[in-house]
Structures are given as structure tokens and as C-alpha cells.
Write a protein that holds these residues in place. Structure first.
Motif, mmCIF file in Angstrom:
data_model
loop_
_atom_site.group_PDB
_atom_site.id
_atom_site.type_symbol
_atom_site.label_atom_id
_atom_site.label_comp_id
_atom_site.label_asym_id
_atom_site.label_seq_id
_atom_site.Cartn_x
_atom_site.Cartn_y
_atom_site.Cartn_z
ATOM 1 N N GLY A 290 2.539 -6.026 -5.062
ATOM 2 C CA GLY A 290 2.684 -5.890 -3.614
ATOM 3 C C GLY A 290 2.609 -4.457 -3.124
ATOM 4 O O GLY A 290 2.313 -4.223 -1.955
ATOM 5 N N TYR A 291 2.869 -3.488 -4.007
ATOM 6 C CA TYR A 291 2.897 -2.094 -3.587
ATOM 7 C C TYR A 291 1.495 -1.573 -3.298
ATOM 8 O O TYR A 291 1.265 -0.921 -2.272
ATOM 9 C CB TYR A 291 3.579 -1.245 -4.658
ATOM 10 N N ILE A 292 0.562 -1.860 -4.177
ATOM 11 C CA ILE A 292 -0.815 -1.414 -3.932
ATOM 12 C C ILE A 292 -1.380 -2.110 -2.702
ATOM 13 O O ILE A 292 -2.061 -1.491 -1.874
ATOM 14 C CB ILE A 292 -1.704 -1.672 -5.167
ATOM 15 N N GLN A 293 -1.059 -3.402 -2.549
ATOM 16 C CA GLN A 293 -1.507 -4.120 -1.358
ATOM 17 C C GLN A 293 -0.917 -3.500 -0.096
ATOM 18 O O GLN A 293 -1.584 -3.455 0.946
ATOM 19 C CB GLN A 293 -1.093 -5.601 -1.455
ATOM 20 N N SER A 294 0.319 -3.005 -0.183
ATOM 21 C CA SER A 294 0.940 -2.338 0.961
ATOM 22 C C SER A 294 0.234 -1.026 1.273
ATOM 23 O O SER A 294 0.067 -0.667 2.447
ATOM 24 C CB SER A 294 2.422 -2.080 0.684
ATOM 25 N N PHE A 295 -0.177 -0.315 0.233
ATOM 26 C CA PHE A 295 -0.974 0.901 0.425
ATOM 27 C C PHE A 295 -2.274 0.569 1.153
ATOM 28 O O PHE A 295 -2.650 1.245 2.121
ATOM 29 C CB PHE A 295 -1.256 1.544 -0.928
ATOM 30 N N PHE A 296 -2.956 -0.455 0.709
ATOM 31 C CA PHE A 296 -4.202 -0.862 1.360
ATOM 32 C C PHE A 296 -3.964 -1.208 2.833
ATOM 33 O O PHE A 296 -4.704 -0.759 3.716
ATOM 34 C CB PHE A 296 -4.806 -2.065 0.642
ATOM 35 N N GLY B 185 -11.110 -3.269 -6.729
ATOM 36 C CA GLY B 185 -10.005 -4.031 -7.294
ATOM 37 C C GLY B 185 -8.831 -3.147 -7.636
ATOM 38 O O GLY B 185 -8.841 -1.935 -7.398
ATOM 39 N N PHE B 186 -7.806 -3.758 -8.230
ATOM 40 C CA PHE B 186 -6.599 -3.014 -8.606
ATOM 41 C C PHE B 186 -5.842 -3.788 -9.672
ATOM 42 O O PHE B 186 -6.075 -4.984 -9.871
ATOM 43 C CB PHE B 186 -5.700 -2.783 -7.391
ATOM 44 N N GLU B 187 -4.949 -3.095 -10.342
ATOM 45 C CA GLU B 187 -4.039 -3.752 -11.283
ATOM 46 C C GLU B 187 -2.758 -2.960 -11.367
ATOM 47 O O GLU B 187 -2.735 -1.754 -11.097
ATOM 48 C CB GLU B 187 -4.687 -3.881 -12.661
ATOM 49 N N CYS B 188 -1.661 -3.636 -11.733
ATOM 50 C CA CYS B 188 -0.365 -2.955 -11.816
ATOM 51 C C CYS B 188 0.538 -3.658 -12.813
ATOM 52 O O CYS B 188 0.342 -4.833 -13.153
ATOM 53 C CB CYS B 188 0.307 -2.891 -10.448
ATOM 54 N N VAL C 192 -8.843 -3.424 -16.648
ATOM 55 C CA VAL C 192 -9.779 -3.276 -15.533
ATOM 56 C C VAL C 192 -11.175 -2.936 -16.049
ATOM 57 O O VAL C 192 -12.176 -3.485 -15.574
ATOM 58 C CB VAL C 192 -9.277 -2.202 -14.542
ATOM 59 N N VAL C 193 -11.232 -2.054 -17.027
ATOM 60 C CA VAL C 193 -12.537 -1.683 -17.602
ATOM 61 C C VAL C 193 -13.235 -2.913 -18.168
ATOM 62 O O VAL C 193 -14.441 -3.127 -17.936
ATOM 63 C CB VAL C 193 -12.358 -0.607 -18.684
ATOM 64 N N VAL D 32 -7.435 1.003 -8.147
ATOM 65 C CA VAL D 32 -6.109 1.593 -8.296
ATOM 66 C C VAL D 32 -5.439 0.911 -9.479
ATOM 67 O O VAL D 32 -5.433 -0.324 -9.564
ATOM 68 C CB VAL D 32 -5.239 1.413 -7.036
ATOM 69 N N VAL D 33 -4.884 1.703 -10.404
ATOM 70 C CA VAL D 33 -4.115 1.172 -11.531
ATOM 71 C C VAL D 33 -2.801 1.942 -11.590
ATOM 72 O O VAL D 33 -2.795 3.160 -11.782
ATOM 73 C CB VAL D 33 -4.876 1.311 -12.862
ATOM 74 N N SER D 34 -1.698 1.223 -11.413
ATOM 75 C CA SER D 34 -0.393 1.866 -11.258
ATOM 76 C C SER D 34 0.677 1.101 -12.025
ATOM 77 O O SER D 34 0.517 -0.082 -12.323
ATOM 78 C CB SER D 34 -0.037 1.926 -9.765
#
Length: 210
Positions: free
Chosen positions: A115-121, A132-135, A150-151, A108-110
Motif C-alpha cells: 500500500g505504501y508504493i501505491q500511496s506514493f503513486f 510495475g513495483f514490488e515490496c 522483478v527482473v 519501484v522495489v522497496s
């Protein structure tokens, strides 16, 4: 076949706008800010923007410093609520991610806060399918740079980015990554492969990577 799929979050994997609106109105009210309650439409129009830009748009009567204080509290309440309660993922999300994760690394890249992506998870239980993810909230960088980051970090050779807005398409292009438009989401994009529903992604990815 693509070796990795990078997803936008809002308008691509879930629609948490009603819950976000509830949380932001609580935070704004508790902060003593005098403005009418935010509507779902007002919040939806901000999806994909960086947090400081959202604060400037929705809290224009405050100083920059006060905007940052209030929006930080909005994000804190939002993260806590979504982590505990989740929100509506698009139909077929888990089955689709499970299938894709067998052959691709998922990310996920947003432009969201940390904390938002972690909340989604946490709120959906879908974190187990992602590598993984990045924001923007962690790197203070725009989406294009985070896609490229990320790439590089994960050594991805054949990635694709899935998002719902023109900003997503421009960010993917700037990062040198192919783009698929989640046409069921919040925005419109011309000239990109269209994904009419999330559950169609495995088949569309196979067709595009031939």
C-alpha cells in the motif's frame, strides 16, 4: 542504454519522513502506547528496514504480537494520509521520470508495507511513469529477492537499481544488478557510481551504459 531502472523509494524518489512521523505518532497515541513521541530523526533511521524490524526497534516494550498490531495501524494511517496528501519528491522528479520512461521501463522495489508504493503513486501522480513495483509487504521477501523477482517477471535484460543506502547496494549486488548510489538521500555507500541529484540520472545512466 539500460532497458530498465529499479528505484528504492524513501531517500531516492521522495522524503516522506515528516509525514510518516506525524502518522505514526497518531497511531501510537490512539493505541494507548506509553512512549515519548517519535522524532523525525528516529523515523528516518528506520527507513529501508522491514516493518517488523522497525516495530521491534521503536516499540521495544511491547510483546511481538502487540508490536505487529500497532505498526499495522501506523502503516494504515500512513498509507491513507500519503495517498491523499503526498509528500516531498526530490527536485526534478517528474521531468526525470518522464524522460527516462521514454526509453526504459521503470519500477519501484522497496522494503515497505503493501500500500505504501501505491500511496506514493496516488499522492504524487507519478504512477503513470512506472511499469510495475514490488515490496516486502506483498512478498514477505527481502529486497534482494524482490529485485531479482522483478527482473525475472518482466524479462529485464539490462537493469540497474538506484538507492541511497548500503543495504540497497548489497541487495542489488545479491540480485546481480548494477547499482547507482542516490548520494542526496539518507545513507552512504562506498565505491558505487554517485548520483548527486535525481535530475542527473538520465545523463549518468547514459554514461554508465556505454
Amino acid at each position: 542504454m539500460f532497458d530498465s531502472i529499479l528505484f528504492d523509494l524513501d531517500g531516492t524518489l521522495w522524503d516522506a519522513v515528516p509525514e510518516i512521523t506525524l502518522c505514526w505518532n497518531q497511531a501510537i497515541r490512539e493505541a494507548g502506547v506509553e512512549r515519548p513521541p517519535l522524532t523525525v530523526e528516529e523515523v528516518r533511521s528506520c527507513m529501508g528496514m522491514q516493518i517488523a524490524d522497525i516495530a521491534a526497534r521503536r516499540l521495544p516494550g511491547l510483546t511481538w504480537e502487540r508490536q505487529q498490531e500497532v505498526i499495522a495501524e501506523c502503516c494504515r494511517i500512513e498509507n491513507e494520509y500519503l495517498s491523499a496528501h503526498g509528500a516531498a519528491v526530490y527536485p526534478g522528479a517528474e521531468e526525470t521520470l518522464k524522460e527516462l520512461s521514454r526509453t526504459c521501463k521503470l519500477f519501484v522495489v522497496s522494503n515497505c508495507q503493501d500500500g505504501y508504493i501505491q500511496s506514493f503513486f496516488a499522492g504524487t501522480g507519478l504512477g503513470k511513469y512506472f511499469t510495475g513495483f514490488e515490496c516486502a509487504g506483498r512478498t514477505d521477501k527481502p529486497k534482494a529477492e524482490n529485485i531479482a523477482l522483478v527482473v525475472r517477471q518482466y524479462g529485464l535484460n539490462d537493469p540497474v537499481y538506484v538507492g541511497d543506502t548500503a543495504l540497497d547496494a548489497k541487495s542489488a549486488a545479491a540480485a546481480g544488478v548494477p547499482f547507482i548510489h542516490a548520494a542526496y538521500g539518507f545513507g552512504t555507500v562506498e565505491g558505487a557510481p554517485r548520483l548527486e541529484k535525481l535530475s542527473d540520472l538520465p545523463e549518468l545512466a547514459r554514461k554508465l551504459s556505454k
